[in-house]
Motif scaffolding. Structure first.
Motif, PDB file in Angstrom:
ATOM      1  N   ILE A 192       0.846  -1.186   0.000  1.00 43.13           N
ATOM      2  CA  ILE A 192       0.000   0.000   0.000  1.00 43.13           C
ATOM      3  C   ILE A 192       0.883   1.238   0.000  1.00 43.13           C
ATOM      4  O   ILE A 192       2.077   1.154   0.312  1.00 43.13           O
ATOM      5  N   ALA A 193       0.313   2.367  -0.357  1.00 50.55           N
ATOM      6  CA  ALA A 193       1.040   3.635  -0.346  1.00 50.55           C
ATOM      7  C   ALA A 193       0.465   4.528   0.743  1.00 50.55           C
ATOM      8  O   ALA A 193      -0.663   5.001   0.634  1.00 50.55           O
ATOM      9  N   ALA A 194       1.243   4.740   1.812  1.00 52.09           N
ATOM     10  CA  ALA A 194       0.831   5.617   2.922  1.00 52.09           C
ATOM     11  C   ALA A 194       1.307   7.031   2.624  1.00 52.09           C
ATOM     12  O   ALA A 194       2.182   7.569   3.307  1.00 52.09           O
ATOM     13  N   GLU A 195       0.712   7.617   1.614  1.00 43.65           N
ATOM     14  CA  GLU A 195       1.146   8.951   1.203  1.00 43.65           C
ATOM     15  C   GLU A 195       0.594  10.006   2.154  1.00 43.65           C
ATOM     16  O   GLU A 195      -0.544   9.914   2.613  1.00 43.65           O
ATOM     17  N   MET A 196       1.386  11.002   2.442  1.00 38.11           N
ATOM     18  CA  MET A 196       0.975  12.075   3.345  1.00 38.11           C
ATOM     19  C   MET A 196       0.125  13.075   2.558  1.00 38.11           C
ATOM     20  O   MET A 196       0.523  14.210   2.314  1.00 38.11           O
ATOM     21  N   GLY A 240       7.514  -1.463   6.625  1.00 40.76           N
ATOM     22  CA  GLY A 240       8.015  -1.697   5.276  1.00 40.76           C
ATOM     23  C   GLY A 240       6.966  -2.102   4.277  1.00 40.76           C
ATOM     24  O   GLY A 240       7.283  -2.543   3.163  1.00 40.76           O
ATOM     25  N   TRP A 241       5.680  -1.955   4.650  1.00 44.54           N
ATOM     26  CA  TRP A 241       4.600  -2.320   3.733  1.00 44.54           C
ATOM     27  C   TRP A 241       4.230  -1.170   2.803  1.00 44.54           C
ATOM     28  O   TRP A 241       3.474  -1.355   1.851  1.00 44.54           O
ATOM     29  N   SER A 242       4.732   0.010   3.095  1.00 42.50           N
ATOM     30  CA  SER A 242       4.532   1.200   2.258  1.00 42.50           C
ATOM     31  C   SER A 242       5.872   1.888   2.066  1.00 42.50           C
ATOM     32  O   SER A 242       6.703   1.893   2.983  1.00 42.50           O
ATOM     33  N   PRO A 243       6.088   2.499   0.899  1.00 41.16           N
ATOM     34  CA  PRO A 243       7.290   3.328   0.768  1.00 41.16           C
ATOM     35  C   PRO A 243       7.183   4.518   1.713  1.00 41.16           C
ATOM     36  O   PRO A 243       6.083   4.972   2.029  1.00 41.16           O
TER      37      PRO A 243
END
Length: 422
Positions: A192-196, A240-243
Motif C-alpha cells: 500500500i502507499a501511505a502517502e501524506m 516496510g509495507w509502504s514506501p
C-alpha cells in the motif's frame, strides 16, 4: 489534487477587501447578447463545460458564456489579480479551502435570495457538499460535482500473492494483513502507499478512527482518536509495507500504483477516468469502499460555481449558476465521465461510462462522507500539516509528538484567524 491557497503568507483579507468595484465582463456581446465569463482550471473538463454552455445558451439565447481556462498552478493567483483589477470572471470555480476566505471578504455574491426566488433544487445535491459552500448562514456556492475516496487495488498483484480482493466487509485489520502479504521486496512491490496526502489519506483515516481535524474551532490533532488515524499509516511505513513519504516526494503514490509498484492506494473518484485510460489498470484494476476503522468514513469534496460580487452582469451570471445546479447540466457533465455530477440520480451515467470498475462504491460512501475540513484561512494550517508530519511518515517515528505539536501550532493559527476577523 492538492488544494492550494488563494493568498501567499498572511496577506489575505485586506488584499481581497480592496478589490475594485467595477469587475465582470462587457455588458453586451455581438448581437446584443449579454456576455459573461466562466473561470475554470481543468482542461479535461472543458469539453463538457462547453456542451453545458451550448445547452444553456439554447435556453437563454440572450446570454453568451465564454470560458476562461487558467491552469491550476496559476488559477488562484490570476483570480486574485483579476479581482484587484476589476476583471474577474462573472462566474468561477471555487473549492472548500478558499470559500470562507472569499465569502468573508465580500467578493462573492450571496445566493440565498436567488435560490429562494427560483426554487433552485439545492436539496438534490449532497447535504455535506452544500454545507461546504455556506458561510455565516448564507449560501455562496452551488455544487457541480463531488469526489469521495476509494481503495483502488491491482487484481494481478492480488492474484499473484493469493490475496482476496477488497470488498465492503474489509476493516483496517484486513488492509494490514493484505499489505503484509502483498509486499514483495524482491520485486520492489509495496502492499500500500501511505502517502501524506490530507484529502486521500490523512483525513479519511482520522475520521474513521473517530477523530476530527477541527473540533469547535480548535485542532483535533492532539486527540487520541486522530493520532490513531495517523498511526494507521505510519505503522505501515515502519513495517516496510509502504514506501516512506521521502520516496514519494517526486514519484507520487498514484504513479507508483499506475506503474504497478503499489498494490493498494487511496485515490479520488475523479481519477477514475485517468485509471481507465491506463491500460494496465483498466485491464486489472479495481476499487472498493474504504475499509472500516472504528467507524466507516470517507471525505467528500467537490467544486462549486460562485458569482463574483463585482460582476456587472449578476442576473445573467446567476441564470448560468442556477442552470448548472439543475438536472440537464448534471447529465451532460456525467456523460463526459471526468467527474461525478453532484445532482442526485445523475451518477448512473458516470458509472456506465467505465464499466470495468465498480464505481458504485463512490456513491455508496455518501452515506458516511465527512465534509473536507476548512476554516477562514485553511491553507495556513494545511501547510503546517505537511511540515510537521513529514518525519513520522518517512519512517522516523514520533507520530504522537508530531501530532500534538501540530495541534498547538494549528490552534495558534486558528486564534490568529479569529483575531483578524474581529
Amino acid at each position: 489534487m492538492r488544494r492550494r491557497t488563494l493568498l501567499a503568507g498572511a496577506l489575505a483579507a485586506p488584499a481581497l477587501a480592496a478589490c475594485d468595484r467595477g469587475g465582470g465582463s462587457d455588458t453586451a456581446a455581438s448581437g446584443g447578447r449579454t456576455a459573461i465569463s466562466y473561470g475554470i482550471w481543468d482542461v479535461a473538463q472543458a469539453p463538457g463545460m462547453r456542451k453545458i454552455i451550448a445547452a444553456f445558451e439554447r435556453e437563454h439565447p440572450d446570454i453568451a458564456v465564454e470560458i476562461q481556462l487558467t491552469p491550476w498552478a496559476s488559477y488562484w493567483t490570476t483570480l486574485r489579480t483579476s479581482m484587484r483589477g476589476g476583471t474577474a470572471p462573472d462566474v468561477f470555480w471555487m473549492n472548500a479551502v478558499n470559500i470562507q476566505l472569499y465569502a468573508s471578504n465580500s467578493v462573492l455574491e450571496p445566493l440565498g435570495a436567488h435560490i429562494a426566488q427560483d426554487r433552485t433544487p439545492v436539496d438534490r445535491h449532497p447535504k455535506a457538499l452544500v454545507e461546504l459552500y455556506a458561510y455565516d448562514g448564507e449560501q455562496y456556492g452551488l455544487p457541480k460535482d463531488f469526489d469521495t475516496i476509494g481503495l483502488w487495488y491491482n487484481k494481478e498483484l492480488f492474484d499473484k500473492a493469493g490475496v482476496s480482493y477488497p470488498d465492503a466487509t474489509w476493516t483496517w485489520d484486513d488492509v494490514r494483513d493484505a499489505a503484509r502479504e502483498l509486499t514483495d521486496p524482491s520485486a520492489r512491490v509495496y502492499g500500500i502507499a501511505a502517502e501524506m496526502d490530507r484529502q486521500r489519506c490523512l483525513y479519511p483515516s482520522i475520521f474513521a478512527a473517530g477523530g476530527q481535524v477541527l473540533r469547535d474551532g480548535r485542532s483535533g490533532y492532539a486527540d487520541p482518536e486522530a493520532i490513531d488515524g495517523l498511526r494507521y499509516w505510519t505503522d505501515m511505513v515502519d513495517r516496510g509495507w509502504s514506501p516512506p513519504q521521502s520516496a514519494m516526494a517526486e514519484v507520487t503514490a498514484r504513479n507508483l500504483f499506475l506503474s504497478e509498484r503499489v498494490a493498494m492506494n487511496h485515490d479520488l473518484s475523479a481519477m477514475a477516468s485517468f485509471m481507465h485510460g491506463t491500460p494496465a489498470i483498466k485491464d486489472h484494476g479495481g476499487v472498493a469502499v474504504l475499509p472500516k476503522g472504528r467507524r466507516r468514513a470517507t471525505v467528500i469534496h467537490g467544486l462549486a460555481n460562485v458569482v463574483s460580487a463585482k460582476s456587472r452582469n449578476k442576473e445573467a451570471a446567476w441564470r448560468f449558476v442556477d442552470f448548472m445546479a439543475r438536472k440537464e447540466a448534471a447529465e451532460i457533465q456525467a456523460a463526459g465521465g471526468v467527474t461525478i455530477s453532484s445532482y442526485a440520480g445523475t451518477q448512473d451515467t458516470w458509472r456506465a461510462s467505465m464499466p470495468e470498475f465498480d464505481l458504485k462504491c463512490f456513491i455508496d460512501m455518501l452515506d458516511y462522507a465527512f465534509p473536507f475540513p476548512r476554516s477562514k484561512n485553511t491553507a495556513v494550517w494545511e501547510d503546517l500539516e505537511y511540515l510537521l508530519l513529514g518525519a513520522p511518515f518517512s519512517g522516523k517515528g514520533g507520530i504522537e509528538s508530531a501530532a500534538r505539536t501540530l495541534a498547538r501550532q494549528m490552534d495558534r493559527a486558528l486564534d490568529e484567524e479569529r483575531k483578524v476577523g474581529r
